[in-house]
Design a protein around this motif. Structure first.
Motif, PDB file in Angstrom:
ATOM      1  N   ASN A 590       0.867  -1.174   0.000  1.00 46.83           N
ATOM      2  CA  ASN A 590       0.000   0.000   0.000  1.00 46.83           C
ATOM      3  C   ASN A 590       0.905   1.226   0.000  1.00 46.83           C
ATOM      4  OD1 ASN A 590      -1.677   2.213   0.672  1.00 46.83           O
ATOM      5  ND2 ASN A 590      -3.099   0.879   1.781  1.00 46.83           N
ATOM      6  N   LEU A 591       1.050   1.853  -1.161  1.00 49.77           N
ATOM      7  CA  LEU A 591       1.966   2.977  -1.291  1.00 49.77           C
ATOM      8  C   LEU A 591       1.446   4.226  -0.596  1.00 49.77           C
ATOM      9  CD1 LEU A 591       3.070   2.593  -5.026  1.00 49.77           C
ATOM     10  CD2 LEU A 591       4.301   1.902  -2.976  1.00 49.77           C
ATOM     11  N   VAL A 592       0.125   4.372  -0.473  1.00 49.33           N
ATOM     12  CA  VAL A 592      -0.430   5.558   0.179  1.00 49.33           C
ATOM     13  C   VAL A 592      -0.109   5.547   1.666  1.00 49.33           C
ATOM     14  CG1 VAL A 592      -2.542   6.825   0.713  1.00 49.33           C
ATOM     15  CG2 VAL A 592      -2.269   5.738  -1.528  1.00 49.33           C
ATOM     16  N   GLU A 593      -0.315   4.398   2.303  1.00 53.41           N
ATOM     17  CA  GLU A 593      -0.023   4.272   3.728  1.00 53.41           C
ATOM     18  C   GLU A 593       1.416   3.835   3.999  1.00 53.41           C
ATOM     19  OE1 GLU A 593      -2.860   1.666   5.453  1.00 53.41           O
ATOM     20  OE2 GLU A 593      -4.597   2.916   4.917  1.00 53.41           O
ATOM     21  N   ARG A 594       2.180   3.596   2.942  1.00 54.96           N
ATOM     22  CA  ARG A 594       3.579   3.181   3.048  1.00 54.96           C
ATOM     23  C   ARG A 594       3.707   1.909   3.885  1.00 54.96           C
ATOM     24  NH1 ARG A 594       6.986   8.860   3.807  1.00 54.96           N
ATOM     25  NH2 ARG A 594       5.953   9.980   2.102  1.00 54.96           N
ATOM     26  N   LYS A 595       2.984   0.900   3.445  1.00 59.22           N
ATOM     27  CA  LYS A 595       2.988  -0.377   4.144  1.00 59.22           C
ATOM     28  C   LYS A 595       3.152  -1.524   3.159  1.00 59.22           C
ATOM     29  CE  LYS A 595       0.057   0.920   8.074  1.00 59.22           C
ATOM     30  NZ  LYS A 595      -1.208   0.625   8.815  1.00 59.22           N
ATOM     31  N   CYS A 596       3.746  -2.582   3.660  1.00 54.88           N
ATOM     32  CA  CYS A 596       3.874  -3.838   2.926  1.00 54.88           C
ATOM     33  C   CYS A 596       3.616  -4.945   3.934  1.00 54.88           C
ATOM     34  CB  CYS A 596       5.270  -3.965   2.312  1.00 54.88           C
ATOM     35  SG  CYS A 596       5.611  -5.574   1.551  1.00 54.88           S
ATOM     36  N   ARG A 603       8.801  -0.581   9.121  1.00 50.66           N
ATOM     37  CA  ARG A 603       9.726  -0.653  10.245  1.00 50.66           C
ATOM     38  C   ARG A 603      10.985   0.177  10.012  1.00 50.66           C
ATOM     39  NH1 ARG A 603       7.906  -1.878  15.208  1.00 50.66           N
ATOM     40  NH2 ARG A 603       6.613  -3.736  15.207  1.00 50.66           N
ATOM     41  N   GLU A 604      11.543   0.109   8.811  1.00 52.71           N
ATOM     42  CA  GLU A 604      12.795   0.801   8.524  1.00 52.71           C
ATOM     43  C   GLU A 604      12.596   2.171   7.906  1.00 52.71           C
ATOM     44  OE1 GLU A 604      15.105  -1.860   6.146  1.00 52.71           O
ATOM     45  OE2 GLU A 604      15.651  -3.121   7.851  1.00 52.71           O
ATOM     46  N   LYS A 605      11.345   2.481   7.529  1.00 53.67           N
ATOM     47  CA  LYS A 605      11.024   3.780   6.940  1.00 53.67           C
ATOM     48  C   LYS A 605      11.757   4.007   5.616  1.00 53.67           C
ATOM     49  CE  LYS A 605       8.624   4.495  10.618  1.00 53.67           C
ATOM     50  NZ  LYS A 605       7.154   4.258  10.569  1.00 53.67           N
ATOM     51  N   LEU A 606      12.099   2.931   4.969  1.00 57.05           N
ATOM     52  CA  LEU A 606      12.691   2.957   3.629  1.00 57.05           C
ATOM     53  C   LEU A 606      11.947   1.939   2.768  1.00 57.05           C
ATOM     54  CD1 LEU A 606      16.520   3.003   4.438  1.00 57.05           C
ATOM     55  CD2 LEU A 606      15.223   4.847   3.351  1.00 57.05           C
ATOM     56  N   PRO A 607      11.722   2.230   1.491  1.00 58.32           N
ATOM     57  CA  PRO A 607      10.994   1.272   0.650  1.00 58.32           C
ATOM     58  C   PRO A 607      11.763  -0.035   0.485  1.00 58.32           C
ATOM     59  CG  PRO A 607      11.915   3.051  -0.670  1.00 58.32           C
ATOM     60  CD  PRO A 607      12.110   3.445   0.750  1.00 58.32           C
ATOM     61  N   SER A 624       9.914   9.742  -2.567  1.00 55.97           N
ATOM     62  CA  SER A 624       8.842  10.197  -1.683  1.00 55.97           C
ATOM     63  C   SER A 624       8.449   9.145  -0.662  1.00 55.97           C
ATOM     64  CB  SER A 624       7.618  10.592  -2.514  1.00 55.97           C
ATOM     65  OG  SER A 624       7.066   9.442  -3.167  1.00 55.97           O
ATOM     66  N   LEU A 625       8.836   7.891  -0.868  1.00 55.08           N
ATOM     67  CA  LEU A 625       8.488   6.819   0.055  1.00 55.08           C
ATOM     68  C   LEU A 625       9.444   6.736   1.240  1.00 55.08           C
ATOM     69  CD1 LEU A 625       7.695   3.990  -2.545  1.00 55.08           C
ATOM     70  CD2 LEU A 625       6.099   5.612  -1.482  1.00 55.08           C
ATOM     71  N   CYS A 626      10.530   7.472   1.190  1.00 57.44           N
ATOM     72  CA  CYS A 626      11.531   7.428   2.262  1.00 57.44           C
ATOM     73  C   CYS A 626      11.177   8.433   3.358  1.00 57.44           C
ATOM     74  CB  CYS A 626      12.926   7.749   1.715  1.00 57.44           C
ATOM     75  SG  CYS A 626      13.507   6.616   0.457  1.00 57.44           S
ATOM     76  N   SER A 627      11.545   8.099   4.564  1.00 55.96           N
ATOM     77  CA  SER A 627      11.371   9.033   5.680  1.00 55.96           C
ATOM     78  C   SER A 627      12.211  10.283   5.418  1.00 55.96           C
ATOM     79  CB  SER A 627      11.815   8.368   6.979  1.00 55.96           C
ATOM     80  OG  SER A 627      11.933   9.319   8.014  1.00 55.96           O
ATOM     81  N   PRO A 628      11.702  11.456   5.821  1.00 57.83           N
ATOM     82  CA  PRO A 628      12.488  12.694   5.607  1.00 57.83           C
ATOM     83  C   PRO A 628      13.822  12.677   6.348  1.00 57.83           C
ATOM     84  CG  PRO A 628      10.561  13.103   7.005  1.00 57.83           C
ATOM     85  CD  PRO A 628      10.382  11.744   6.412  1.00 57.83           C
ATOM     86  N   TYR A 629      13.958  11.815   7.374  1.00 55.77           N
ATOM     87  CA  TYR A 629      15.229  11.722   8.089  1.00 55.77           C
ATOM     88  C   TYR A 629      16.376  11.298   7.175  1.00 55.77           C
ATOM     89  CZ  TYR A 629      12.746  12.103  12.528  1.00 55.77           C
ATOM     90  OH  TYR A 629      11.989  12.547  13.581  1.00 55.77           O
ATOM     91  N   TYR A 630      16.058  10.659   6.040  1.00 51.12           N
ATOM     92  CA  TYR A 630      17.097  10.170   5.141  1.00 51.12           C
ATOM     93  C   TYR A 630      17.431  11.151   4.026  1.00 51.12           C
ATOM     94  CZ  TYR A 630      16.330   5.712   7.471  1.00 51.12           C
ATOM     95  OH  TYR A 630      16.230   4.720   8.412  1.00 51.12           O
ATOM     96  N   ASN A 631      16.881  12.360   4.082  1.00 52.79           N
ATOM     97  CA  ASN A 631      17.189  13.363   3.067  1.00 52.79           C
ATOM     98  C   ASN A 631      18.548  14.007   3.332  1.00 52.79           C
ATOM     99  OD1 ASN A 631      14.773  12.913   1.827  1.00 52.79           O
ATOM    100  ND2 ASN A 631      13.763  14.761   2.591  1.00 52.79           N
TER     101      ASN A 631
END
Length: 670
Positions: A590-596, A603-607, A624-631
């Motif tokens: 689910n790309l909208v909720e960022r879940k698999c 869990r890792e906040k990375l696709p 856009s699927l990555c957590s902003p912490y990884y920018n």
């Protein structure tokens, strides 16, 4: 040799000697660089050669150094240090986190070892003390003598001059008379006429040389046999000023060898140890001086670094208890970190012992980010509670915060009392070691490691049932609270941090500072962090991608694997992803909720590979699927501020200078 000859990697001393012999037939320049590989704790030596203008000069320097070679360089022994990593690797134990921490390193490095800032250790190929220093030493020693009429302000000054004289002429003396007004010494050999008589004059407290019989009538074979007046403090002064380094890495054996070669004084290990201690105190100050100057140092650090938090706790008698330090650059940089804090402590080696507590995070490029440091008496309930209380000034208690540590009971109590909303996790490596100690058999160990890291509840249940079937006694793992050590049951997000590896890496980085006085320890930390922040700031700015370099390398592997997956859209939000036609590998994303349903994505906040395949199929930006912490912008912001040294030229208020801070009572480690 050609000017563009590439670096040559030398692996043993025989190869090094072979390259050194080239100077006889080639005009070359030799540069030696010794680097420390922190992942494997092995040294590498790099040789590079160049010809032309500087070749002859460099070769001549090498020749002169070869002639004077004593087997000791810069006050350090050339014996190879071998620090074995006894991590129970032979029986399956491993302290490795998921391989997030070494991206950008050489493929030959340990992929799962936490990354320390790139640091090189340099050693000059020269004797302990340069030729110039030895010439100055010879000149200084030649000017040391006694003459009738000389004036000394105190008896201590006189004794120091006499002891230096014994070092110069290689003899010893006995004290015949020592009073407030008179001092007489004679050669220690019976019958020898060498003698010095010194006394005061009138009301003056100064001493004047009255008699000096400078000729020895004893045999050199007798007077050379003793050197009791060559005390460690005198030898320490000579070594520090003329012969070599007194850093924490210098062993006593090496400085003893240097003194023996230069002055002909026989040195055992403990005399060398005491001599090195005196030499270091000349350079660094005594442990007592460290506590005395601690309030002033903390004031200067706060003044030079806005937003810095320091706390000094003393008892009712003015004796030191605890100190806490968090630099303003760390305080303002932590909001750009994933909310996972790793805490641990390591023992100090100084006269007053103590424990260094640290709190660390991991930045978006998988590098160590130091948050706060504290020096306390030992690891107990009071010290940990005090440490976490100070930490709340920087990191407030909130849901979503995770604190990782070992399974120390005092840490657990402090977190429950000070951080009740935060999720506590324990280092899985310590759990693995306990299991290997309690139960023999690698099959159970590997299953425990697997169950700790799995992402889905169904996988956890299946593996745990397998563990109980092999070792029924391991059902106590349930009682150990699976929320502390399993990823699937953890109530918050710990990203890839399953162990306290970054704390162990920090402890190694600070290993040489553990024997210094308390101010020198804090200054060592300040210098280290100043260097790290400067290097990582320069490394972060030119990164051209939206995501950090470490994340880019990780996602590159995911992108490659995702191309082998089969993708089928289910609806506007859900996508079916599987490997080939196998239903066992079926995953719904689910790309909208960022879940698999595999749960690695959330869990890792990375696709994960499934999310990347689904995003590519649905034409969704994977960044856009990555957590902003990884920018990369977060990484730049994390290191935006510098850590400045104390400005000693600025005056210190009297209230800070007069603030009492006495040394603590010497106590044994617990």
């Amino acid at each position: 040799m050609a000017h563009d000859t590439p670096p040559v990697y030398v692996s043993n001393t025989q190869q090094l000697q072979g390259f050194l012999s080239l100077k006889k037939v080639e005009k070359l320049r030799l540069c030696v660089e010794i680097t420390e590989n922190r992942a494997s704790e092995k040294s590498k030596t790099f040789l590079s050669f160049s010809s032309e203008a500087e070749a002859e000069a460099e070769a001549s320097i090498i020749e002169s150094r070869d002639e004077n070679y004593s087997g000791s360089y810069d006050g350090c022994s050339l014996e190879k240090e071998q620090e074995e990593n006894k991590n129970d690797c032979s029986n399956g134990a491993s302290s490795k986190d998921d391989n997030f921490s070494s991206y950008g390193e050489s493929p030959t490095d340990d992929e799962d070892s936490p990354t320390l800032p790139p640091k090189k250790r340099y050693q000059n190929f020269s004797m302990s003390g340069s030729k110039g220093n030895l010439e100055v030493l010879s000149l200084e020693m030649s000017s040391i003598d006694i003459a009738v009429g000389q004036r000394y302000d105190s008896k201590d000054d006189l004794e120091r001059r006499l002891k230096l004289l014994t070092v110069r002429y290689k003899f010893d003396f006995d004290v015949e008379t020592s009073t407030l007004t008179s001092y007489v010494v004679k050669c220690w050999v019976d019958g020898c006429l060498w003698r010095v008589r010194v006394s005061t004059l009138g009301e003056s407290k100064a001493f004047f040389v009255r008699i000096y019989d400078s000729k020895h009538t004893c045999s050199c074979t007798e007077r050379y046999n003793r050197s009791r007046q060559a005390t460690p403090d005198i030898l320490g002064m000579l070594y520090k000023n003329f012969l070599g380094d007194v850093g924490p890495a210098v062993p006593p054996t090496s400085v003893g060898i240097a003194i023996t070669k230069q002055f002909g004084i026989k040195m055992d290990y403990w005399k060398s140890h005491r001599m090195l201690k005196f030499a270091r105190e000349i350079d660094e100050g005594t442990p007592e001086c460290g506590f005395e100057s601690l309030p002033s140092y903390l004031y200067m650090i706060r003044r030079a670094n806005p937003s810095t938090v320091t706390r000094l706790q003393i008892d009712e008698l003015g004796r030191f208890m605890y100190v806490f330090l968090a630099f303003g650059a760390s305080v303002n940089g932590f909001p750009f970190m994933p909310k996972v804090v790793v805490v641990d402590g390591t023992f100090l080696n100084g006269k007053y012992k103590g424990t260094l507590l640290t709190a660390l995070a991991q930045d978006s490029n998988f590098q160590i980010f130091p948050i706060a440091f504290a020096v306390v008496d030992t690891k107990n309930d009071d010290s940990w509670h005090w440490f976490f209380t100070q930490l709340t000034l920087l990191i407030p208690d909130e849901e979503g915060l995770a604190i990782i540590s070992d399974k120390h009971n005092s840490i657990g109590k402090a977190i429950r009392n000070v951080y009740p909303l935060a999720a506590r996790g324990i280092c899985t490596y310590h759990l693995y070691k306990n299991i290997l100690g309690w139960y023999k058999g690698k099959e159970a160990f590997h299953l425990v490691k697997k169950v700790a890291r799995c992402f889905r509840m169904s996988d956890f249940t299946a593996i745990f049932e397998e563990i109980e079937a092999i070792h029924p006694a391991l059902h106590h793992l349930q009682r150990a609270d699976v929320r502390l050590w399993t990823r699937v049951h953890f109530p918050s997000e710990r990203y890839n941090l399953m162990t306290t590896n970054i704390e162990e890496s920090m402890n190694r980085a600070l290993s040489h500072a553990r024997g210094l006085n308390i101010v020198r320890i804090l200054e060592w930390i300040r210098v280290m962090m100043t260097r790290w922040f400067a290097e990582w700031r320069e490394d972060a700015r030119p990164q051209p991608t939206t995501l950090t370099r470490g994340v880019e390398k990780l996602l590159y592997g995911h992108v490659t694997a995702a191309r082998e997956l089969t993708v089928q859209r289910i609806d506007d939000h859900h996508t079916e992803v599987k490997y080939g036609s196998s239903r066992e590998s079926l995953n719904v994303v689910n790309l909208v909720e960022r879940k698999c349903i595999y749960r690695r994505f959330e869990r890792e906040k990375l696709p994960c590979v499934h999310a990347i395949a689904a995003a590519e199929y649905n034409n969704v930006c994977r960044i856009s699927l990555c957590s902003p912490y990884y920018n990369s912008e977060y990484l730049v912001s994390a290191y935006a501020e510098s850590i400045m040294p104390a400005d000693e030229a600025q005056p210190i208020p009297e209230i800070m200078v007069d603030q009492p801070c006495l040394p603590p009572y010497i106590r044994q480690q617990q």
